[in-house]
Write a protein that holds these residues in place. Structure first.
Motif, PDB file in Angstrom:
ATOM      1  N   LEU A 183       0.574  -1.292   0.104  1.00  0.00           N
ATOM      2  CA  LEU A 183       0.103  -0.076   0.106  1.00  0.00           C
ATOM      3  C   LEU A 183       0.938   1.344  -0.009  1.00  0.00           C
ATOM      4  O   LEU A 183       2.043   1.132   0.120  1.00  0.00           O
ATOM      5  CB  LEU A 183      -0.771   0.023   1.104  1.00  0.00           C
ATOM      6  CG  LEU A 183      -0.412  -0.331   2.511  1.00  0.00           C
ATOM      7  CD1 LEU A 183       0.032   0.835   3.195  1.00  0.00           C
ATOM      8  CD2 LEU A 183      -1.385  -1.062   3.588  1.00  0.00           C
ATOM      9  N   ALA A 184       0.163   2.294  -0.282  1.00  0.00           N
ATOM     10  CA  ALA A 184       0.726   3.914  -0.199  1.00  0.00           C
ATOM     11  C   ALA A 184       0.188   4.330   0.920  1.00  0.00           C
ATOM     12  O   ALA A 184      -0.924   4.274   1.240  1.00  0.00           O
ATOM     13  CB  ALA A 184       0.646   4.524  -1.459  1.00  0.00           C
ATOM     14  N   VAL A 185       0.990   5.486   1.547  1.00  0.00           N
ATOM     15  CA  VAL A 185       0.490   6.030   2.859  1.00  0.00           C
ATOM     16  C   VAL A 185       0.644   7.367   2.727  1.00  0.00           C
ATOM     17  O   VAL A 185       1.594   7.992   1.803  1.00  0.00           O
ATOM     18  CB  VAL A 185       1.442   5.729   4.088  1.00  0.00           C
ATOM     19  CG1 VAL A 185       1.366   6.704   5.288  1.00  0.00           C
ATOM     20  CG2 VAL A 185       1.339   4.176   4.442  1.00  0.00           C
ATOM     21  N   SER A 186      -0.310   8.262   3.074  1.00  0.00           N
ATOM     22  CA  SER A 186      -0.512   9.551   3.190  1.00  0.00           C
ATOM     23  C   SER A 186      -1.060  10.004   4.393  1.00  0.00           C
ATOM     24  O   SER A 186      -1.752   9.380   5.262  1.00  0.00           O
ATOM     25  CB  SER A 186      -1.254  10.217   1.756  1.00  0.00           C
ATOM     26  OG  SER A 186      -2.582  10.049   2.011  1.00  0.00           O
ATOM     27  N   GLY A 187      -1.107  11.414   4.516  1.00  0.00           N
ATOM     28  CA  GLY A 187      -1.771  11.892   5.911  1.00  0.00           C
ATOM     29  C   GLY A 187      -0.875  12.124   6.915  1.00  0.00           C
ATOM     30  O   GLY A 187       0.448  11.777   7.075  1.00  0.00           O
ATOM     31  N   GLY A 188      -1.235  12.726   8.238  1.00  0.00           N
ATOM     32  CA  GLY A 188      -0.448  13.361   9.167  1.00  0.00           C
ATOM     33  C   GLY A 188      -0.390  12.184  10.278  1.00  0.00           C
ATOM     34  O   GLY A 188      -0.141  12.584  11.318  1.00  0.00           O
TER      35      GLY A 188
END
Length: 248
Positions: A207-212
């Protein structure tokens, strides 16, 4: 798979670089080195007076690594403390060790606080001096591997249930499919835990991750969600192949 798709799949896998451990031996999480390099470069680009050059992530002591609690992705490094090896250019208006120390601290902090890497040391070498025009230029980037979106979130299958569980976790941007074939983000197989026990299923999800959120925390939550989504309580490994910017 056609010859063209096979060639593309190999190119994707090579572009990931090393698969480095996230967290410790019980976490069951890994990060593509290409994603880690890019995220670290972005995190330290505002450090004044220095410009980051080549960077790699490796085991600090291959003999001091640990056995993972779950099967690792193919060719992944075993869990253990890591070393960041990097080059940089520094401005000549202050002692070079001072500038290097500032960048070293920023790299170490970003690796731990933003990614979740266990870093034992940062080996940093100043290889050039910056002039005024060079200082104004942005740092040269490490391109992340061009990961393909996974397409397994549909259908009433265990792969679909695992995919939907992963996508429900805050911080997951999308599923990817680079290591085991383009578009295949969920891989389900069997693992044997000894002659006296029945085989247990094992799930690997990319998977790919984003966000704080810290990348390791997202990956841990994905493991929990995927395990809970499948009836037979399989073991789960998570491979983060991309970190989307801005992620903090």
């Amino acid at each position: 798979m056609s010859a063209d798709r096979w060639t593309q799949a190999v190119r994707h896998q090579l572009g990931l670089g090393r698969l480095v451990p996230l967290g410790g031996p019980r976490d069951g999480c890994w990060l593509a080195e290409s994603a880690g390099r890019s995220a670290l470069r972005q995190a330290v680009q505002s450090v004044p007076g220095v410009r980051l050059g080549n960077l790699r992530i490796e085991l600090a002591d291959p003999e001091g690594s640990y056995e993972s609690a779950v099967p690792a992705p193919p060719s992944a490094l075993p869990p253990g403390p890591l070393r960041i090896v990097a080059e940089c250019a520094a401005a000549p208006d202050e002692p070079l060790p001072t500038a290097a120390s500032r960048l070293r601290a920023a790299l170490n902090g970003a690796a731990s606080d933003r990614l979740g890497l266990t870093v034992a040391e940062v080996d940093l070498r100043v290889t050039a001096l910056l002039d005024d025009s060079a200082q104004a230029q942005p740092a040269s980037g490490d391109a992340q591997a061009d990961v393909a979106d996974g397409e397994q979130a549909k259908g009433d299958t265990d792969e679909g249930r695992a995919a939907r569980a992963a996508l429900s976790v805050p911080g997951v941007a999308r599923l990817t499919g680079s290591l085991g074939g383009l578009g295949r983000a969920v891989h389900i197989g069997e693992r044997s835990e000894g002659a006296a026990t029945l085989p247990r299923r094992h799930v690997r999800i990319e998977l790919a991750v984003s966000g704080g959120r810290r990348v390791l925390d997202v990956a841990r939550d994905v493991r929990t969600a995927v395990t809970g989504a499948l009836a037979d309580d399989p073991s789960v490994a998570v491979l983060v192949t991309a970190v989307q910017w801005p992620f903090w």
